[in-house]
Design an enzyme around this catalytic site. Sequence first.
Site, PDB file in Angstrom:
ATOM      1  N   VAL A 158      -2.845  -3.693  -0.438  1.00  0.00           N
ATOM      2  CA  VAL A 158      -2.037  -3.006  -1.268  1.00  0.00           C
ATOM      3  C   VAL A 158      -0.670  -2.957  -0.644  1.00  0.00           C
ATOM      4  O   VAL A 158       0.503  -3.204  -1.495  1.00  0.00           O
ATOM      5  CB  VAL A 158      -2.564  -1.731  -2.245  1.00  0.00           C
ATOM      6  N   TYR A 159      -0.608  -2.593   0.445  1.00  0.00           N
ATOM      7  CA  TYR A 159       0.571  -2.213   1.302  1.00  0.00           C
ATOM      8  C   TYR A 159       1.307  -3.586   1.422  1.00  0.00           C
ATOM      9  O   TYR A 159       2.606  -3.847   1.086  1.00  0.00           O
ATOM     10  CB  TYR A 159       0.367  -1.669   2.540  1.00  0.00           C
ATOM     11  N   SER A 160       0.620  -4.721   1.896  1.00  0.00           N
ATOM     12  CA  SER A 160       1.045  -5.991   2.094  1.00  0.00           C
ATOM     13  C   SER A 160       1.774  -6.494   0.777  1.00  0.00           C
ATOM     14  O   SER A 160       2.662  -7.064   0.636  1.00  0.00           O
ATOM     15  CB  SER A 160       0.153  -6.856   2.406  1.00  0.00           C
ATOM     16  N   SER A 162       2.896  -4.731  -1.925  1.00  0.00           N
ATOM     17  CA  SER A 162       4.114  -3.871  -2.212  1.00  0.00           C
ATOM     18  C   SER A 162       5.068  -4.514  -1.458  1.00  0.00           C
ATOM     19  O   SER A 162       6.202  -4.488  -1.944  1.00  0.00           O
ATOM     20  CB  SER A 162       3.740  -2.568  -2.066  1.00  0.00           C
TER      21      SER A 162
END
Length: 282
Positions: A158-160, A162
């Site tokens: 999810v971070y990547s 975002s």
Amino acid sequence: MSPLSTAVMDVSGARVLVTGASSGIGMELARALVRRGVGEVVLVARRRNRLETLAAELARAGVTCDVDDLDLADETAIDGLLARHPQVDLLVNNAGFGSGFPILDVDPDTLCRLIDVNCRAVVRLTRGLLPGMVKRSFGGILLVGSAAGYVPMPAMAVYSASKAFIHSFTEGLRAEVERRGVRIHLLAPGPVESEFYGVARPGIRRPPARLFASPQAVAEAAVRAWLAGQPELVPGVLPRVGVAALQSLPGVLRRPVMEAAEKRAEAALEAGRRKPGTSSRD
Ligand SMILES: NC(=O)c1ccc[n+]([C@@H]2O[C@H](COP(=O)([O-])OP(=O)(O)OC[C@H]3O[C@@H](n4cnc5c(N)ncnc54)[C@H](OP(=O)(O)O)[C@@H]3O)[C@@H](O)[C@H]2O)c1
């Protein structure tokens, strides 16, 4: 500033708003901009005491400082911030956090909150402050992406994603407004020495220190590149080579590299579960 000017942007006296200024890269970006002679700085994050300490330091350099402690996951709070500071010349969209565990180990609220802070807040602030910059034909927006935004990361899906959003948003935004006197810059760092890992992977051993860049060096390089009109910066040779290498691999070859990284992340997670540490957050 004339459209598509190649001159280094003169920011003396400019009004600046920096998100995530209570720590790490954001704190150093604020300091680097003050060294360039900006006139007013609004420091934004949740930890007011940290912001006040930085504001006192910057005020000694002759800058007018305001602190605004708020949660960027709260859209009403962002609208309040925009109402209090409608005229900003330089916006630094830096605040963000990671979640460095496999998706099944993270609760859905945290994952959605990550998107709120890393993506939605960035769009809201940018949309709110851009009209004034375009009207004055003077302004700039620095967006902090990540090397992880170029290549999907296991245990950070999810971070990547975002950060991939930030990369895409930055490019489209630049194409829309660069001819209207607004400089748009993407900073996409590899690992940086900050509180990031303590938040993203509390209790888990971090990668070796030699792999980390200092937030001071990253911020100084970013401000130099931004004001010089460079569209994008991946600071440091190793991250640049790593990103280029992974991007150049076809999907079928990238997959084993990512699987190896995933195994390492799982092993670190397992070791952390056996021997819990502490978060670096205060
Ligand atoms: N460190 C790295 O290895 C690395 C690599 C690539 C990209 N980045 C990106 O660089 C940016 C800065 O990270 P950093 O490394 O400097 O990490 P950091 O030291 O943890 O700083 C993060 C900043 O964001 C603020 N923040 C987080 N959540 C917030 C919220 N809900 N509302 C308001 N402010 C919030 C934090 O302030 P409060 O906690 O006081 O609210 C803090 O000032 C992030 O966008 C990160 O994704 C970092």
